[in-house]
Design a protein around this motif. Structure first.
Motif, PDB file in Angstrom:
ATOM      1  N   GLN A   1       0.820  -1.209   0.000  1.00 48.96           N
ATOM      2  CA  GLN A   1       0.000   0.000   0.000  1.00 48.96           C
ATOM      3  C   GLN A   1       0.860   1.269   0.000  1.00 48.96           C
ATOM      4  OE1 GLN A   1      -2.830  -0.806  -1.174  1.00 48.96           O
ATOM      5  NE2 GLN A   1      -4.207  -0.018   0.410  1.00 48.96           N
ATOM      6  N   VAL A   2       1.975   1.248   0.703  1.00 51.27           N
ATOM      7  CA  VAL A   2       2.891   2.394   0.669  1.00 51.27           C
ATOM      8  C   VAL A   2       3.362   2.627  -0.760  1.00 51.27           C
ATOM      9  CG1 VAL A   2       5.161   3.219   1.387  1.00 51.27           C
ATOM     10  CG2 VAL A   2       3.599   2.215   3.079  1.00 51.27           C
ATOM     11  N   HIS A   3       3.723   1.549  -1.449  1.00 53.58           N
ATOM     12  CA  HIS A   3       4.140   1.660  -2.851  1.00 53.58           C
ATOM     13  C   HIS A   3       3.030   2.234  -3.718  1.00 53.58           C
ATOM     14  CE1 HIS A   3       5.187   0.480  -6.941  1.00 53.58           C
ATOM     15  NE2 HIS A   3       4.083  -0.246  -6.974  1.00 53.58           N
ATOM     16  N   ARG A   4       1.799   1.806  -3.496  1.00 50.82           N
ATOM     17  CA  ARG A   4       0.683   2.210  -4.354  1.00 50.82           C
ATOM     18  C   ARG A   4       0.178   3.625  -4.066  1.00 50.82           C
ATOM     19  NH1 ARG A   4      -2.359  -0.500  -8.305  1.00 50.82           N
ATOM     20  NH2 ARG A   4      -4.264  -0.271  -7.093  1.00 50.82           N
ATOM     21  N   MET A   5       0.492   4.155  -2.914  1.00 46.93           N
ATOM     22  CA  MET A   5      -0.069   5.456  -2.544  1.00 46.93           C
ATOM     23  C   MET A   5       0.327   6.567  -3.508  1.00 46.93           C
ATOM     24  SD  MET A   5      -0.225   5.910   1.594  1.00 46.93           S
ATOM     25  CE  MET A   5      -0.832   7.581   1.424  1.00 46.93           C
ATOM     26  N   ALA A   6       1.505   6.471  -4.091  1.00 47.89           N
ATOM     27  CA  ALA A   6       1.952   7.513  -5.014  1.00 47.89           C
ATOM     28  C   ALA A   6       1.031   7.636  -6.223  1.00 47.89           C
ATOM     29  CB  ALA A   6       3.377   7.232  -5.468  1.00 47.89           C
ATOM     30  N   GLY A   7       0.395   6.559  -6.599  1.00 47.42           N
ATOM     31  CA  GLY A   7      -0.481   6.582  -7.764  1.00 47.42           C
ATOM     32  C   GLY A   7      -1.947   6.750  -7.447  1.00 47.42           C
TER      33      GLY A   7
ATOM     34  N   ALA B   1      -3.782   9.307  -6.280  1.00 45.14           N
ATOM     35  CA  ALA B   1      -4.420  10.523  -6.791  1.00 45.14           C
ATOM     36  C   ALA B   1      -4.734  10.396  -8.279  1.00 45.14           C
ATOM     37  CB  ALA B   1      -3.534  11.733  -6.536  1.00 45.14           C
ATOM     38  N   GLY B   2      -3.811   9.818  -9.049  1.00 47.32           N
ATOM     39  CA  GLY B   2      -4.050   9.640 -10.475  1.00 47.32           C
ATOM     40  C   GLY B   2      -5.176   8.669 -10.753  1.00 47.32           C
ATOM     41  N   ARG B   3      -5.238   7.597  -9.979  1.00 47.06           N
ATOM     42  CA  ARG B   3      -6.326   6.627 -10.172  1.00 47.06           C
ATOM     43  C   ARG B   3      -7.670   7.243  -9.816  1.00 47.06           C
ATOM     44  NH1 ARG B   3      -2.356   3.463  -7.713  1.00 47.06           N
ATOM     45  NH2 ARG B   3      -3.478   3.366  -5.727  1.00 47.06           N
ATOM     46  N   LEU B   4      -7.693   8.041  -8.753  1.00 46.32           N
ATOM     47  CA  LEU B   4      -8.940   8.698  -8.375  1.00 46.32           C
ATOM     48  C   LEU B   4      -9.379   9.704  -9.439  1.00 46.32           C
ATOM     49  CD1 LEU B   4      -8.259   9.322  -4.580  1.00 46.32           C
ATOM     50  CD2 LEU B   4      -9.951   7.747  -5.532  1.00 46.32           C
ATOM     51  N   GLU B   5      -8.430  10.434 -10.002  1.00 46.51           N
ATOM     52  CA  GLU B   5      -8.777  11.412 -11.026  1.00 46.51           C
ATOM     53  C   GLU B   5      -9.293  10.728 -12.282  1.00 46.51           C
ATOM     54  OE1 GLU B   5      -9.774  14.349 -13.364  1.00 46.51           O
ATOM     55  OE2 GLU B   5      -9.434  14.498 -11.198  1.00 46.51           O
ATOM     56  N   ARG B   6      -8.719   9.573 -12.628  1.00 46.31           N
ATOM     57  CA  ARG B   6      -9.225   8.839 -13.785  1.00 46.31           C
ATOM     58  C   ARG B   6     -10.664   8.386 -13.550  1.00 46.31           C
ATOM     59  NH1 ARG B   6      -9.881   8.315 -19.035  1.00 46.31           N
ATOM     60  NH2 ARG B   6     -10.156   6.157 -19.718  1.00 46.31           N
ATOM     61  N   ARG B   7     -10.942   7.885 -12.360  1.00 43.84           N
ATOM     62  CA  ARG B   7     -12.311   7.499 -12.028  1.00 43.84           C
ATOM     63  C   ARG B   7     -13.240   8.713 -12.118  1.00 43.84           C
ATOM     64  NH1 ARG B   7     -13.341   2.828  -8.773  1.00 43.84           N
ATOM     65  NH2 ARG B   7     -11.509   1.491  -8.498  1.00 43.84           N
ATOM     66  N   ALA B   8     -12.781   9.846 -11.590  1.00 42.94           N
ATOM     67  CA  ALA B   8     -13.599  11.054 -11.620  1.00 42.94           C
ATOM     68  C   ALA B   8     -13.870  11.508 -13.058  1.00 42.94           C
ATOM     69  CB  ALA B   8     -12.914  12.173 -10.839  1.00 42.94           C
ATOM     70  N   ALA B   9     -12.856  11.402 -13.922  1.00 40.69           N
ATOM     71  CA  ALA B   9     -13.033  11.801 -15.318  1.00 40.69           C
ATOM     72  C   ALA B   9     -14.058  10.919 -16.016  1.00 40.69           C
ATOM     73  CB  ALA B   9     -11.692  11.738 -16.049  1.00 40.69           C
ATOM     74  N   ILE B  10     -14.008   9.623 -15.741  1.00 40.36           N
ATOM     75  CA  ILE B  10     -14.985   8.700 -16.324  1.00 40.36           C
ATOM     76  C   ILE B  10     -16.380   9.045 -15.823  1.00 40.36           C
ATOM     77  CG2 ILE B  10     -15.739   6.289 -16.416  1.00 40.36           C
ATOM     78  CD1 ILE B  10     -12.729   5.534 -16.195  1.00 40.36           C
ATOM     79  N   ALA B  11     -16.503   9.285 -14.519  1.00 39.47           N
ATOM     80  CA  ALA B  11     -17.808   9.622 -13.946  1.00 39.47           C
ATOM     81  C   ALA B  11     -18.360  10.910 -14.543  1.00 39.47           C
ATOM     82  CB  ALA B  11     -17.698   9.731 -12.427  1.00 39.47           C
ATOM     83  N   ARG B  12     -17.491  11.920 -14.714  1.00 34.79           N
ATOM     84  CA  ARG B  12     -17.947  13.182 -15.319  1.00 34.79           C
ATOM     85  C   ARG B  12     -18.465  12.950 -16.734  1.00 34.79           C
ATOM     86  NH1 ARG B  12     -13.273  15.350 -12.723  1.00 34.79           N
ATOM     87  NH2 ARG B  12     -12.086  15.179 -14.666  1.00 34.79           N
ATOM     88  N   TYR B  13     -17.757  12.123 -17.471  1.00 36.04           N
ATOM     89  CA  TYR B  13     -18.178  11.836 -18.844  1.00 36.04           C
ATOM     90  C   TYR B  13     -19.538  11.153 -18.852  1.00 36.04           C
ATOM     91  CZ  TYR B  13     -18.124   9.905 -23.574  1.00 36.04           C
ATOM     92  OH  TYR B  13     -18.452   9.571 -24.861  1.00 36.04           O
ATOM     93  N   TYR B  14     -19.698  10.134 -18.006  1.00 35.97           N
ATOM     94  CA  TYR B  14     -20.989   9.455 -17.917  1.00 35.97           C
ATOM     95  C   TYR B  14     -22.104  10.456 -17.588  1.00 35.97           C
ATOM     96  CZ  TYR B  14     -18.904   4.696 -17.625  1.00 35.97           C
ATOM     97  OH  TYR B  14     -18.254   3.517 -17.868  1.00 35.97           O
ATOM     98  N   THR B  15     -21.885  11.266 -16.556  1.00 39.48           N
ATOM     99  CA  THR B  15     -22.938  12.180 -16.116  1.00 39.48           C
ATOM    100  C   THR B  15     -23.290  13.181 -17.203  1.00 39.48           C
ATOM    101  OG1 THR B  15     -22.295  11.926 -13.795  1.00 39.48           O
ATOM    102  CG2 THR B  15     -23.581  13.875 -14.353  1.00 39.48           C
ATOM    103  N   ASP B  16     -22.284  13.666 -17.929  1.00 42.45           N
ATOM    104  CA  ASP B  16     -22.563  14.565 -19.056  1.00 42.45           C
ATOM    105  C   ASP B  16     -23.426  13.875 -20.108  1.00 42.45           C
ATOM    106  OD1 ASP B  16     -21.120  16.589 -17.903  1.00 42.45           O
ATOM    107  OD2 ASP B  16     -19.317  16.287 -19.113  1.00 42.45           O
ATOM    108  N   ARG B  17     -23.103  12.625 -20.401  1.00 40.80           N
ATOM    109  CA  ARG B  17     -23.856  11.881 -21.420  1.00 40.80           C
ATOM    110  C   ARG B  17     -25.272  11.541 -20.956  1.00 40.80           C
ATOM    111  NH1 ARG B  17     -21.165   8.849 -25.295  1.00 40.80           N
ATOM    112  NH2 ARG B  17     -23.294   8.483 -26.060  1.00 40.80           N
ATOM    113  N   PHE B  18     -25.434  11.306 -19.658  1.00 41.82           N
ATOM    114  CA  PHE B  18     -26.714  10.798 -19.154  1.00 41.82           C
ATOM    115  C   PHE B  18     -27.619  11.882 -18.582  1.00 41.82           C
ATOM    116  CE2 PHE B  18     -24.054   6.818 -17.927  1.00 41.82           C
ATOM    117  CZ  PHE B  18     -23.998   6.423 -19.258  1.00 41.82           C
ATOM    118  N   SER B  19     -27.150  13.119 -18.538  1.00 43.25           N
ATOM    119  CA  SER B  19     -27.901  14.165 -17.835  1.00 43.25           C
ATOM    120  C   SER B  19     -29.257  14.450 -18.471  1.00 43.25           C
ATOM    121  CB  SER B  19     -27.078  15.452 -17.785  1.00 43.25           C
ATOM    122  OG  SER B  19     -26.769  15.908 -19.092  1.00 43.25           O
ATOM    123  N   ALA B  20     -29.429  14.131 -19.737  1.00 46.40           N
ATOM    124  CA  ALA B  20     -30.693  14.413 -20.415  1.00 46.40           C
ATOM    125  C   ALA B  20     -31.605  13.195 -20.489  1.00 46.40           C
ATOM    126  CB  ALA B  20     -30.410  14.926 -21.827  1.00 46.40           C
TER     127      ALA B  20
END
Length: 381
Positions: A251-257, A259-278
């Motif tokens: 887990q110590v090794h993985r912690m550096a990455g 923030a990037g993994r969370l941002e990728r998840r957030a980007a995917i979620a934003r894309y979905y929500t934009d597509r599904f908002s209507a």
């Protein structure tokens, strides 16, 4: 979307089977190094302490205590707060079993409150309506991609003089109004089961707290009531909820990455929500837009024709998942704790309509677009 697409198989997995493939060599080396170390320390050693300290500093917490699982963390918190027989704890009627099971295990009574119909997190008004003279604590939970309304729960706990515990197991990395998930209440938990945002190839969790005294009690309770200074001297009746040294180093090794993994998840979620908002007029409701108080463990729609949508996506080779097909008070394990005549219409509606889509960071742009296209095609057919 900005991450380059990469080749993908025809089927899209809900959780990727190669989740830790890029870290395989690190894991094997970690096993070898710790397994051959002269001290032969496999639990609660230097790696666990280092991991706890990294998390504590990153969160600004008073203490972070690694334990066997997020579920175990809830047990430890309730025990540390002396919640027990004769006490009631108000929990959401919709969510994961540990919400109620942890309360039952300490001898207290779970009292179920309905949820908000859109966000699917505990409704503060419904929680307050169920507070009685026996209520010792309230325990809201963050769900899917939305944090509970913690400012209102803080005010509610203060007004009624009850303890506030935060089931933040799915919410590592989420922040609301500048405060990380887990630190709004007196104590919270993160789960590291492999599919969580900060997951690992095994079982584990942490208790996070802004109260050093709670941290100290949890630290003893996780290790048979010992305080770490002398073995076989037991200050409390504790349990075995200890953390693995190999997993801590990984887990110590993985912690550096993270923030990037969370941002990728957030980007995917934003894309979905934009597509599904209507799509609401077509019976498909995405999570609320925005980034404050968001956690991207899974991305969950409310679908009027959920089972038909699930069948449609399955035919397209897209894996999806139904979480919590029944509210907790309708589950056989917890019906004995249901109050006669009580109802949870929003929890029941959510159980009938929820459908979660893949949102893991290994998804390529092309796969994300393919999933969104399939959902939109169903809505417009």
């Amino acid at each position: 979307m900005t991450v380059a697409s990469r080749p993908h198989p025809q089927a899209i997995e809900f959780f990727p089977s190669d989740l830790f493939e890029e870290d395989r060599a690190v894991m094997l080396e970690t096993i070898r190094r710790i397994g051959l170390a002269p001290e032969q320390r496999f639990i609660l050693g230097a790696h666990t302490r280092h991991f706890e300290e990294l998390l504590r500093e990153s969160l600004g917490a008073a203490d972070v205590v690694a334990c066997a699982s997020g579920t175990s963390g809830l047990d430890l918190i309730l025990t540390a707060m002396d919640v027990g027989p004769g006490d009631e704890v108000v929990v959401p009627a919709f969510g994961c079993a540990p919400l109620a099971a942890s309360v039952v295990r300490v001898g207290a009574t779970p009292v179920f409150a309905d949820i908000h119909p859109h966000t699917m997190v505990a409704d503060p008004d419904e929680v307050e309506r169920r507070i009685t003279g026996r209520t010792r604590a309230i325990m809201p939970a963050h769900m899917f991609s939305v944090m509970a309304d913690m400012p209102r729960f803080v005010a509610l706990a203060q007004r009624h003089h009850v303890r506030l515990i935060e089931d933040s197991a799915v919410a590592q990395g989420a922040v609301l109004n500048g405060t990380p998930a887990g630190l709004w209440g007196e104590a919270g938990v993160y789960s590291f089961v492999q599919v969580k945002a900060g997951g690992m190839p095994g079982e584990g969790g942490v208790v996070v707290t802004r109260d050093a005294d709670i941290g100290q009690r949890v630290r003893m309770l996780r290790n048979h009531g010992q305080d770490g200074t002398r073995r076989f001297v037991h200050h409390l009746v504790g349990s075995n909820s200890r953390f693995d040294e190999i997993q801590a180093a990984f887990q110590v090794h993985r912690m550096a990455g993270l923030a990037g993994r969370l941002e990728r998840r957030a980007a995917i979620a934003r894309y979905y929500t934009d597509r599904f908002s209507a799509l609401a007029e077509h019976g498909l409701v995405p999570p609320p837009p925005g980034s404050d108080g968001r956690c991207y463990y899974v991305y969950t729609l409310l679908a009027q024709h959920r089972d038909a949508l699930r069948a449609h996506l399955t035919r397209q080779g897209i894996a999806c998942h139904v979480y919590y097909p029944q509210p907790l008070p309708h589950q056989a394990a917890f019906t004995p704790f249901s109050r006669p005549g009580d109802q949870w219409p929003h929890a029941e509606r959510a159980s009938a309509r929820i459908l979660s889509l893949p949102v893991h960071p290994q998804l390529s742009d092309a796969q994300v677009e393919r999933i969104a296209d399939a959902v939109c095609a169903f809505a417009h057919q």
